[in-house]
Design a protein around this motif. Sequence first.
Motif, PDB file in Angstrom:
ATOM      1  N   TYR A  85       0.828  -1.210   0.000  1.00  0.00           N
ATOM      2  CA  TYR A  85       0.000   0.000   0.000  1.00  0.00           C
ATOM      3  C   TYR A  85       0.861   1.259   0.000  1.00  0.00           C
ATOM      4  O   TYR A  85       0.920   1.982  -0.994  1.00  0.00           O
ATOM      5  CB  TYR A  85      -0.948  -0.015   1.202  1.00  0.00           C
ATOM      6  N   ASP A  86       1.572   1.522   1.089  1.00  0.00           N
ATOM      7  CA  ASP A  86       2.405   2.722   1.145  1.00  0.00           C
ATOM      8  C   ASP A  86       3.844   2.446   1.593  1.00  0.00           C
ATOM      9  O   ASP A  86       4.643   3.365   1.738  1.00  0.00           O
ATOM     10  CB  ASP A  86       1.777   3.770   2.057  1.00  0.00           C
ATOM     11  N   PRO A  91       3.502  -0.480  10.173  1.00  0.00           N
ATOM     12  CA  PRO A  91       2.067  -0.183  10.118  1.00  0.00           C
ATOM     13  C   PRO A  91       1.487  -0.047  11.520  1.00  0.00           C
ATOM     14  O   PRO A  91       1.839  -0.789  12.433  1.00  0.00           O
ATOM     15  CB  PRO A  91       1.484  -1.392   9.389  1.00  0.00           C
ATOM     16  N   GLU A 108       6.300  -3.816   5.077  1.00  0.00           N
ATOM     17  CA  GLU A 108       4.930  -3.426   5.418  1.00  0.00           C
ATOM     18  C   GLU A 108       4.030  -4.610   5.777  1.00  0.00           C
ATOM     19  O   GLU A 108       3.252  -4.542   6.727  1.00  0.00           O
ATOM     20  CB  GLU A 108       4.334  -2.656   4.232  1.00  0.00           C
ATOM     21  N   GLU A 116      -5.463  -6.772  10.187  1.00  0.00           N
ATOM     22  CA  GLU A 116      -4.745  -5.556   9.814  1.00  0.00           C
ATOM     23  C   GLU A 116      -4.279  -5.616   8.362  1.00  0.00           C
ATOM     24  O   GLU A 116      -4.331  -4.623   7.630  1.00  0.00           O
ATOM     25  CB  GLU A 116      -3.539  -5.339  10.745  1.00  0.00           C
ATOM     26  N   ARG A 120      -5.329  -2.943   5.126  1.00  0.00           N
ATOM     27  CA  ARG A 120      -4.387  -2.287   4.221  1.00  0.00           C
ATOM     28  C   ARG A 120      -4.611  -2.730   2.779  1.00  0.00           C
ATOM     29  O   ARG A 120      -4.480  -1.941   1.841  1.00  0.00           O
ATOM     30  CB  ARG A 120      -2.945  -2.555   4.672  1.00  0.00           C
ATOM     31  N   THR A 149      -1.236 -12.144   6.201  1.00  0.00           N
ATOM     32  CA  THR A 149      -1.380 -11.512   4.892  1.00  0.00           C
ATOM     33  C   THR A 149      -1.855 -12.516   3.856  1.00  0.00           C
ATOM     34  O   THR A 149      -2.721 -12.216   3.026  1.00  0.00           O
ATOM     35  CB  THR A 149      -0.042 -10.893   4.454  1.00  0.00           C
TER      36      THR A 149
END
Length: 268
Positions: A85-86, A91, A108, A116, A120, A149
Amino acid sequence: MATQTAPRPVVSSRLVVSLSGLTHEAPESLTRGIEFAAELDARGVPLSQLFRPRSASGTPEVDSPLVRWMHERRAAGDAIVLHGYDHTAEPIGSWQSSALPRVRRRAEFAALPRHEAGLRLTAARRALTALGLRTDLFVPPRWLASPGTVEALHEQGFAVLADENGLRFLQSAAAGAVVRAKVLGFRASGERHPLADDRKAAEAWRCRVLSAEVSRTVRRGGLVRINIRAKDLKREARRTAVLAAVDAALEMGAVPATYRLTAEALAA
């Protein structure tokens, strides 16, 4: 005297070249990316574009040069791959106060729990959709993805996760299957920083290692995964080494592909 025969081409090997690190904040990196893509076009090799939708200054405009170029490249055969994402190193979430270890300077998505990670990913997909670049391919920053994830990616319908060790299929009949293939390139992780007087030698060594690993993988008939970052393109030795490795792989019979084409072929 016996004559030597040339090695037989390995047609089962596939070659995937990915480009990461382009942002709308650095126009000069886009220029280098365009030049590199043109070199690959001349060789008939598409790119897998690892794209992060948000940077320090926010998301790019839909009519920004970078986004326009991404659309052009996708139309020409490149694959768009969500690349986090960024890229924040730590995070922030409610899980940080739990017993789970803090990420600190890790990637990230390297240690995020499922919830979480899902938040994202939702934000990243929303940003991609606004730019017209929606995709179901995912590469985590630094190629590291936590088990949470992986769960979140599956829940959100992503088809493929490409991490540091290979390709993981998340949907359809191939769900759960993994194709082992190491990412090759110039990542700094695990490397010592060379002193000024041996920097040139260290760079030459990295380039030789890349060439040797690519050739070895093609001879085995494996999947060749080369990643080059936008900052690598500033170094002529690295850019030249990648193109030379691509040429060697093609001469040995590797078939150029993207992460999408590779996933479709391997999952068939």
